[in-house]
Design a protein around this motif. Structure first.
Motif: not given
Length: 609
Positions: A321-328, A577-594
């Protein structure tokens, strides 16, 4: 009795001897230079410095903590890292223990002290702080011991390499001497047989020696001469064309099955482990909690199993299964800004400038300093909007205490003058009381739950009008859908058993009553109020107590003429409200409630109606 005076000169030699003890002689009486002084032992950490520098390159800076997240959650996370450090240390996994130990030490000494509740006088937080400080000291001593062991390992490793090199040189020297000895013996045998011509001085000339060597070593024992390159063709000479490529023979189905099974066995036998420090995008576990990735044990395939594989038909592997594509996230930011500009141009969204902002009069009048008071300002705006009767009583008490007049709340809810009064007059006394009660400094951010408890105890925020709380990823429409639904109808009405906006939809009915919400996001709290109009339509206003450029450097009230415009505003507000480091983190990590407490996308919404 008088002792004789000590003789002059170096010890062990008569006076006047010009020689010194530093001169040494060999067996033939030849003076040798003094031996070099012994090298000083290396400083601690020097032998293993390259190794530790390579490990440090995998580090990330200490993660910032949210003051709106209870500090005891961060203490729990630190305890989990401590358990991992002890486990690696017990298994003598020094590299992993060094990395995890440094993460714990940096988190405990850099990140945690930055939390506004770190020095809280509450007894339970004091005990947690003291335990963490003691653990940090223990881990620091453990890191020092790890460095010592690493130094010893590196010194032993260098000694082993030096010993291998010494043995290799001795072996090479021995082989060279044996070869020279064999050559001398063969040459001596040739001389005794009378080979060669003698020169006038009785020695063989060079030509005779070469003839003798050729006789001793026939041509067939010599390596063949290197093949000479064919002469390059001249310009006039035409090269023959290359022959056509020969197609490989077609493989039968049985051969293909054998090839596939053999490749599968080779793949099983290979070490397909992921390296400890690969270049994959960082995950939540790389960020803070979990250990580094370790190698998986290789699988050994027996000849019997290989033969069984050869007899079986080649299985057709199902497609992965291909990973779901996410918009940067940066693309989303641009899209949200463009949509916001379109709605502003069409007058569906309007920005209203308020006459003040939090902390504006704090310098001139410390009694009314509302700096970092958004956790109090926003719930007061909501309470004033949905519960004007009780708020008017609070205003009268405020007028008597500080001897100034206030206006009554509009029938449509909180007015601009109400918001200005909350920021400049009503919020500062509550801020001082709550901070003093919690032992916080005068500009500390307050955890929303502490403010909520105080406002409910003081009957400023009625508990019976509380609708619910929701949260999650603010850039995920499924997560924000519950907040929008509760604002639209004043209560949660899931359809199909869905919860938190997942697995079901929500009905949105036009509730005629007023609704308000406090939205906690990125260490700031804003108010959202729903204003019902007489014709059945509703406005949705987002009230921000911080100064903004769009409102001329003042607090703002952004009005949306319908629900879809409000959803667009919410997405633009969050993405901005997202900084550059926040954007890098969001693009590199899927959401994890834990791991939501460490994610810049996390939000919480508290709704009253």
């Amino acid at each position: 009795m008088d002792f004789p005076s000590a003789p002059s000169g170096p010890p062990g030699r008569p006076a006047g001897d010009s020689s010194t003890a530093s001169h040494h002689t060999n067996g033939n009486g030849v003076n040798l230079p003094p031996p070099p002084p012994p090298l000083p032992p290396p400083a601690r950490g020097d032998p293993s410095k390259p190794r530790r520098d390579a490990l440090k390159r995998q580090e990330r800076p200490p993660i910032p903590l949210s003051n709106f997240c209870p500090i005891d959650k961060y203490y729990d996370a630190a305890d989990k890292v401590l358990v991992q450090f002890k486990a690696h240390l017990a298994n003598m996994e020094l590299d992993e223990a060094y990395i995890i130990g440094r993460r714990f030490a940096l988190f405990s000494t850099v990140s945690l002290p930055g939390h506004d509740y770190y020095k809280s006088p509450r007894s339970e937080l004091i005990s947690l702080r003291l335990k963490n400080q003691k653990d940090a000291q223990w881990v620091t001593r453990g890191l020092e011991r790890i460095v010592e062991v690493m130094d010893k390992q590196e010194i032993d490793k260098r000694k082993e390499e030096a010993e291998k090199l010494r043995k290799q040189k001795e072996e090479d020297k021995k082989k060279r001497l044996e070869w020279e000895e064999s050559m001398r013996q063969r040459l001596g045998a040739g001389e005794s047989s009378g080979f060669g011509k003698e020169s006038d001085d009785g020695t063989l000339d060079m030509a005779s020696k070469l003839e003798k060597l050729n006789a001793l070593f026939p041509q067939d024992e010599l390596p063949p001469p290197p093949p000479t390159a064919p002469p390059e063709p001249s310009v006039d000479q035409e090269l023959p064309p290359l022959p056509p490529p020969v197609a490989p023979p077609l493989a039968s189905d049985q051969e293909l099955a054998l090839l596939n099974s053999t490749l599968a066995a080779q793949e099983l036998q290979s070490d397909g482990a992921t390296p400890w420090y690969s270049d994959e995008p960082p995950s939540y576990t790389d960020l803070f909690l979990d250990t580094l990735r370790t190698s998986t044990p290789s699988v050994v395939v027996t000849p019997q199993e290989l033969a069984e594989l050869e007899r079986l038909p080649t299985p057709i592997a199902p497609p992965k299964p291909k990973p779901a594509l996410r918009t940067p996230i940066r693309v989303m930011q641009k899209n949200c800004l463009r949509q916001m500009q379109i709605l502003q141009s069409s007058k569906q969204i309007e920005i209203i400038r308020l006459g003040t902002y939090q902390g504006r009069i704090g310098a001139s009048n410390p009694r009314f300093d509302s700096t970092n008071g958004c956790a109090v300002i926003s719930p007061l705006v909501v309470a004033t909007h949905i519960y004007p009767q009780h708020v008017n009583k609070q205003k009268q008490h405020l007028n008597q205490r500080f001897k100034h007049t206030t206006t009554n709340t509009s029938q449509y809810g909180v007015s601009n003058s109400d918001i200005k009064e909350i920021i400049d007059r009503r919020a500062p006394p509550i801020l001082q009381t709550v901070r003093s009660k919690l032992g916080l400094n005068k500009h500390a951010l307050i955890i929303p739950s502490d403010v909520h408890d105080y406002l409910v105890d003081e009957h400023i925020l009625p508990q019976d009008k509380f609708v619910g709380v929701c949260g999650g990823d603010i850039m995920n429409k499924e997560h924000t859908n519950e907040l929008v639904t509760m604002l639209a109808n004043g209560k949660e009405e899931p359809v199909g058993g869905g919860k938190n906006g997942k697995g079901g939809s929500f009905r949105r009915s036009a509730r005629k009553g007023k609704v308000g919400a406090a939205l906690f996001f990125r260490e700031h709290v804003v108010s959202i109020v729903k204003i019902p109009l007489g014709n059945g339509a509703c406005y949705y206003d987002l009230v921000d107590s911080l100064p903004s450029a769009g409102a001329g450097g003042m607090a703002s009230r952004t009005r949306c003429k319908d629900l879809s415009s409000f959803e667009a505003l919410l997405r633009w507000y969050a993405s901005s409200k997202f900084s550059e480091s926040n954007c890098d983190f969001i693009d590199d990590n899927e959401w994890d409630a834990g791991m939501c407490d460490f994610d810049p996308r996390v939000f919480q919404g508290f709704v009253w109606a």
